[in-house]
Design an enzyme around this catalytic site. Structure first.
Site, short mmCIF file in Angstrom:
data_model
loop_
_atom_site.label_atom_id
_atom_site.label_comp_id
_atom_site.label_asym_id
_atom_site.label_seq_id
_atom_site.Cartn_x
_atom_site.Cartn_y
_atom_site.Cartn_z
N ASP A 102 -12.95 6.39 -55.57
CA ASP A 102 -12.10 5.76 -56.48
C ASP A 102 -10.84 6.80 -56.92
OD1 ASP A 102 -13.48 3.45 -55.74
OD2 ASP A 102 -14.63 3.91 -57.54
N1 URA Z 1 -19.05 4.65 -55.96
C1 URA Z 1 -18.06 4.27 -56.77
O1 URA Z 1 -18.07 3.58 -57.58
N2 URA Z 1 -16.80 4.99 -56.86
C2 URA Z 1 -16.50 6.09 -55.92
O2 URA Z 1 -15.59 6.34 -55.92
C3 URA Z 1 -17.64 6.39 -55.08
C4 URA Z 1 -18.82 5.43 -54.98
#
Ligand code: URA
Length: 230
Positions: A102
């Protein structure tokens, strides 16, 4: 050269994988499926795995980036910097991301042009753990670990997550190992307990550990040994 040696010399396969590929008759030389490791490969032989030519095209490339906050795991984005902006490499258009993070998640991001290799790293079937350090807004309860180990139902995908391992490092910090990479998976798992993830960092993907010498935004090529371990 023997076909098994030819294949083992490629950074993407180790010797055990080569043996399996041959046994499963997934290798062909000049259009003929081969299982004999001694089969001869000549300079102009056409060697394929699952119908994909191995010699053709550009050399395979593999990188690990310490992803900083504030960039998207995409190869192009109209509004935000992308993780590829951190790479000073030619032909970035042929690269893809093996397991996105993310916008504000930090840590290990693997970037390559080798699709078969990256699938091995990311597919849930290979069960390679993706390990995250998670900071949460509220205390992490004693019931979380058993719930994560049993799997959580995700209604949107209509699936139950595979068993995940949670190790508490402090009242609001934990290490979580998951074998899948569902959309916002870690945040949704903690969201089940109405506990917001305020900081998320990926430490490891299977055998690949984020190099501690890389500062956020720095990257390096994977070593041959790292590539073969996947
Ligand atoms: N899970 C999430 O919620 N975000 C990420 O960036 C990776 C795994």
């Amino acid at each position: 050269m023997r076909v098994d040696r030819f294949l083992s010399n490629l950074p993407r396969f180790n010797r055990q994988q080569v043996r399996l590929l041959l046994v499963e008759r997934r290798i062909s030389v000049d259009g003929v499926a081969v299982s004999d490791p001694h089969h001869d490969v000549r300079e102009f032989s056409r060697v394929c795995v699952d119908g994909q030519v191995l010699q053709a095209g550009r050399p395979a490339r593999y990188f690990m980036l310490h992803k900083p906050k504030g960039c998207v795991s995409a190869t192009a984005d109209a509004r935000h910097p992308t993780v590829l902006d951190w790479l000073d490499e030619p032909d970035k258009g042929e690269l893809h991301i093996a397991g996105r993070l993310d916008f504000n998640t930090t840590g290990l991001l693997v970037i390559t042009n080798d699709g078969q290799w990256s699938r091995r790293l990311t597919q849930p079937q290979t069960k390679l753990p993706k390990v995250y350090r998670v900071h949460t807004q509220q205390d992490i309860g004693p019931e979380y670990a058993a719930t994560f180990a049993a799997g959580l139902y995700f209604a949107f995908e209509d699936l139950t997550t595979q068993p995940a391992e949670l190790v508490l490092l402090g009242p609001r910090i934990a290490r979580l190992s998951i074998v899948e990479g569902r959309y916002h998976q870690v945040k949704r798992m903690f969201g089940h307990f109405d506990n917001k993830v305020i900081d998320l960092h990926r430490e490891r993907m299977g055998p690949l550990e984020l190099d501690a010498t890389l500062a956020p935004g720095e990257y390096r090529a994977l070593t041959d040994a790292e590539i073969r371990q996947v």
